[in-house]
Design a protein around this motif. Sequence first.
Motif, PDB file in Angstrom:
ATOM      1  N   GLU A 422      36.812  81.291  58.408  1.00 33.31           N
ATOM      2  CA  GLU A 422      35.392  81.502  58.686  1.00 33.31           C
ATOM      3  C   GLU A 422      34.496  80.421  58.089  1.00 33.31           C
ATOM      4  O   GLU A 422      33.282  80.478  58.254  1.00 33.31           O
ATOM      5  CB  GLU A 422      34.948  82.874  58.148  1.00 33.31           C
ATOM      6  N   MET A 423      35.071  79.467  57.403  1.00 30.90           N
ATOM      7  CA  MET A 423      34.275  78.387  56.835  1.00 30.90           C
ATOM      8  C   MET A 423      33.757  77.474  57.937  1.00 30.90           C
ATOM      9  O   MET A 423      34.534  76.910  58.723  1.00 30.90           O
ATOM     10  CB  MET A 423      35.115  77.585  55.837  1.00 30.90           C
ATOM     11  N   GLN A 424      32.432  77.312  58.020  1.00 34.21           N
ATOM     12  CA  GLN A 424      31.839  76.456  59.045  1.00 34.21           C
ATOM     13  C   GLN A 424      32.134  74.985  58.725  1.00 34.21           C
ATOM     14  O   GLN A 424      32.141  74.559  57.575  1.00 34.21           O
ATOM     15  CB  GLN A 424      30.329  76.672  59.110  1.00 34.21           C
ATOM     16  N   GLN A 425      32.360  74.217  59.788  1.00 33.44           N
ATOM     17  CA  GLN A 425      32.675  72.794  59.631  1.00 33.44           C
ATOM     18  C   GLN A 425      31.501  71.914  60.032  1.00 33.44           C
ATOM     19  O   GLN A 425      31.671  70.760  60.442  1.00 33.44           O
ATOM     20  CB  GLN A 425      33.911  72.442  60.468  1.00 33.44           C
ATOM     21  N   SER A 426      30.276  72.453  59.906  1.00 30.86           N
ATOM     22  CA  SER A 426      29.098  71.651  60.239  1.00 30.86           C
ATOM     23  C   SER A 426      28.901  70.508  59.258  1.00 30.86           C
ATOM     24  O   SER A 426      28.318  69.480  59.594  1.00 30.86           O
ATOM     25  CB  SER A 426      27.849  72.545  60.251  1.00 30.86           C
TER      26      SER A 426
END
Length: 522
Positions: A422-426
């Motif tokens: 669930e870690m965003q890669q933005s």
Amino acid sequence: MSPCDKYHAKGRKPYKLVLQMLKIIFVTVQLVLFGLSNQMVVTFKEENTVSFKHLFLKDYSDGADDTLAVYTQSDVYSQIDYAIDQYLTLPQTTVGRYAYVFGQQVNESALYLCQQYYKKGSIDPANDTFNIDPRVITDCVGVNPMTSPRGLAGPSYKNFTLKFHKLINVTITFQLKAINIQTIINNEIPDCYTFTITIVLDNKAHSGKVRISLNNEASIKECKDPSVSGHAESYARLAFDVIVLVVCVLSLLLCGRSILRGVLLQQEFVQYFRTQLCRSVSWADRMEFINGWYILLVVSDMLTIAGSCIKIGIESKNLSSYDVCGILLGTSTLLLYFYFFIIIIIIFFSLSLSQILIVTLRAAFPNVIRFICCAAVIYLGYCFCGWIVLGPYHVKFRSLSMVSECLFSLINGDDMFVTFAEMQQSSQLVWLFSQVYLYTFISLFIYMVLSLFIALITGAYESIKQQTLEPIHITDLQAFIAECTDTPSSGKYRGLDTSPCSAFFCCCCDRTTTYEDVLLVN
């Protein structure tokens, strides 16, 4: 002495043990009955809350509590008009049976619509300027349904103009009455509820997104002139609560008396050593006279008595403190089952095993507490770091409490893959940091901290086992007791009132009981 030893020594029946067994049964039944009743109350509140959301929130769907929002001024007005129109036509639209509550709001209206805004607010993004007076102003208008006793609809809410350029929030507040008739299944008189519903359109962020939420607060009171056909009012539950109350009071008195006798015997023992032997008694020997399980039972009895009193008030419809009653009864039952756990170990295993368990916990407790305090420092460091760095990019790190819950779950091996996925890669830099953060935390706490925690308890257990193989260190109290070589079953500790001297037990009359014998047994 154990209850069996006391019975063999003085012929004393194990009244306290039997009373505790009965109390466990009574308290468990009381807790189950309260749990079933409380479950119906909670279910009724939750189902009504869901119903209110479907009735008064436009385009609401289950599970959309965190995402329900509007983005245009027309949608804001539409939400307000929809909620008020649904309220005014509630008797014709709802499946449930609700009643309006009048005279509780602004100008004795049944519903009031309010907006909060800054006293002065001027924002000009084009010139990067703003001028805001942070004092908050509240404007309200009351609305009455056509069934109002006043016969007035009040000022039209259609003319209520919102000041969007400085708007903080819009609230719609009203009350509804309902009756929970499903309690008849458990032979209980139905409760009357008053629901206070507040719909909030939150614009304090001024981000172009107005969040919509509905809060429901319920108050419970006794219904007026209840009547159930073919159902006579039953006092069985009330009588059972009184029985539990009496049993707990008896248990409290007996355990308190035992603690008091232990304190008095301790004082007499200390006085004897001081006057006869000119020696002081260590605190370890003094604490042997205080039975910690009796203190546990006293605390449990006090909580049960308080919870039973509140439950009686709930049954008689004078109180509605279900949460407080549940906490008291649940905690008291937990403590009581701790005592029952030790009794089960003694019955099915041995007294020595329970003593080894208690001694192991007592020996490991100081080191475990010190180690937890040291590990908590690192744990808090990870909590603050995760909250600051990963909070904007991960839903599980949005607040300190959520971070702590997530990390504790990771320690126990729960939701590992989900937390990584669930870690965003933005932000590539933050994503890389999150990988290092999670891997180091899991490796440190699972492979090192947990292992050391278990090793402390295992080491204490091994030390206790090793001590059983070595020469036993005799304390002053143990040496004093060892001077008496008579076994509990010898019959020499029986008092005059419990003497076995009779035609059948004349062999037990070879010694007259003295005060020292009675003191030793106590």
